[in-house]
Design an enzyme around this catalytic site. Structure first.
Site, mmCIF file in Angstrom:
data_model
loop_
_atom_site.group_PDB
_atom_site.id
_atom_site.type_symbol
_atom_site.label_atom_id
_atom_site.label_comp_id
_atom_site.label_asym_id
_atom_site.label_seq_id
_atom_site.Cartn_x
_atom_site.Cartn_y
_atom_site.Cartn_z
ATOM 1 N N TYR A 1 40.648 44.966 40.841
ATOM 2 C CA TYR A 1 41.555 44.827 41.999
ATOM 3 C C TYR A 1 42.588 45.940 42.072
ATOM 4 O O TYR A 1 43.235 46.115 43.096
ATOM 5 C CB TYR A 1 42.244 43.445 42.021
ATOM 6 C CG TYR A 1 43.177 43.165 40.869
ATOM 7 C CD1 TYR A 1 44.399 43.827 40.745
ATOM 8 C CD2 TYR A 1 42.849 42.230 39.905
ATOM 9 C CE1 TYR A 1 45.256 43.578 39.682
ATOM 10 C CE2 TYR A 1 43.689 41.962 38.840
ATOM 11 C CZ TYR A 1 44.886 42.651 38.743
ATOM 12 O OH TYR A 1 45.717 42.403 37.684
ATOM 13 N N GLU A 2 42.751 46.694 40.986
ATOM 14 C CA GLU A 2 43.663 47.838 41.038
ATOM 15 C C GLU A 2 43.012 49.015 41.755
ATOM 16 O O GLU A 2 43.667 50.033 41.984
ATOM 17 C CB GLU A 2 44.052 48.266 39.617
ATOM 18 C CG GLU A 2 44.850 47.219 38.857
ATOM 19 C CD GLU A 2 45.115 47.636 37.417
ATOM 20 O OE1 GLU A 2 45.945 48.511 37.196
ATOM 21 O OE2 GLU A 2 44.453 47.087 36.516
ATOM 22 N N SER B 1 39.299 38.947 35.634
ATOM 23 C CA SER B 1 38.909 39.951 34.623
ATOM 24 C C SER B 1 37.696 39.458 33.851
ATOM 25 O O SER B 1 36.963 38.592 34.303
ATOM 26 C CB SER B 1 40.088 40.201 33.668
ATOM 27 O OG SER B 1 40.357 39.057 32.892
ATOM 28 N N ASN C 1 48.510 28.756 34.657
ATOM 29 C CA ASN C 1 48.916 27.949 35.826
ATOM 30 C C ASN C 1 47.734 27.086 36.208
ATOM 31 O O ASN C 1 46.587 27.425 35.905
ATOM 32 C CB ASN C 1 49.279 28.866 37.008
ATOM 33 C CG ASN C 1 48.129 29.792 37.366
ATOM 34 O OD1 ASN C 1 47.918 30.820 36.700
ATOM 35 N ND2 ASN C 1 47.379 29.435 38.388
#
Ligand code: HPA
Length: 287
Positions: free
Chosen positions: A86-87, A219, A242
């Protein structure tokens, strides 16, 4: 020297020039878990920026250093931070460090990550052993011409390779037994990977639950695919930072995701410090 194999070999040679250790075990530390690298003794710390061709993370909480040294007497290579698709990185870049670790001689890898909990059995802060994965990122890091020279372990480096035991049953068993010895139950679950960087919608999480997912993250699956292509055995550990979108009646907060790592640090460290000698001393065949 523009092909990935030559680039990875170049990087591995550089790492060897910085440390004479021969790590057989590697760790990849995920979001908020990088502090574990302080457990490495006699460490040589190599910023990713110094390693030829290594990608550098743009995300806060991912330090971007390779720490080579020993834990419990076992030579290890610890990646403090990783890069994500996503980077904007290609999957070749995302998985480049795993290629390098494989060429360094690593036979086993512990891959860790922060994940959202889909299975309501988990609580926030739970450490979960990944039993299998679902790759919903839409791509596969092994796409492209096959490079058989990456087949560093016997029988590996094939065009088509088995993913039946992507997360080694033997290593999972060791991890569960160790959790038990430390007085807590290490749960298992299926990790589903999305591209990100947006967190999921509640409807997506409901769909993923129906598909059989227990954890969701951005990831790991690409690294594991490449590790299996090279014949590296994998243990995957997720920290539930979370509950996934819609599970609780509250939005997901990235700062909270990062903080959970600190809250569970001693449990996480205790597990890994005890497991590493078990993974390091046995041969890859025997577990
Ligand atoms: N979704 C995706 N990736 C994550 C999450 C999540 O809820 N938490 C930590 N990484």
């Amino acid at each position: 020297m523009t092909d990935t194999y030559s680039q990875a070999k170049n990087a591995a040679d550089y790492i060897r020039s910085r440390s004479p250790l021969q790590p057989k075990l590697a760790l990849i530390l995920g979001s908020g878990l990088g502090d574990f690298a302080s457990q490495v003794h006699d460490s040589v710390v190599i910023p990713y920026s110094e390693i030829p061709n290594f990608p550098q993370s743009t995300v806060a909480g991912h330090s971007g250093r390779l720490v080579v040294g020993t834990i419990g007497g076992v030579p290890v290579a610890v990646m403090q931070g990783r890069v994500h698709a996503y980077e904007g990185y290609s999957l070749a870049q995302v998985t480049f460090p795993v290629r390098v670790l494989g060429l360094l001689g690593v036979e086993r890898m512990i891959v860790t990550n922060a994940a959202g909990g889909i299975n309501t059995r988990y609580g926030q802060g739970a450490i979960v052993s990944i039993s299998d994965h679902i790759n919903l990122t839409g791509s596969n890091a092994a796409v492209g011409a096959n490079e058989p020279r990456f087949g560093v372990q016997p029988g590996s480096g094939q065009r088509f390779f088995d993913m039946t035991e992507a997360y080694s049953p033997a290593l999972r068993k060791l991890a569960i037994a160790e959790g038990g010895r430390q007085g807590w139950a290490l749960d298992e679950g299926v990790y589903l990977a999305v591209l990100g960087p947006s967190y999921e919608t509640p409807a997506e999480i409901r769909a993923f639950r129906t598909l059989g997912a227990d954890l969701v993250g951005m990831s790991t699956v690409h690294e594991v695919i490449v590790a299996r292509h090279m014949g590296i055995e994998v243990l995957g550990l997720s920290v539930v930072t979370n509950m996934a979108a819609g599970v609780l009646d509250q939005p997901i907060n990235h700062e909270e995701v990062m903080d959970i790592g600190k809250r569970i640090a001693s449990q996480f460290t205790g597990l890994l410090v005890a497991l590493i000698p078990q993974l390091g001393k046995r041969s890859a065949q025997e577990a």
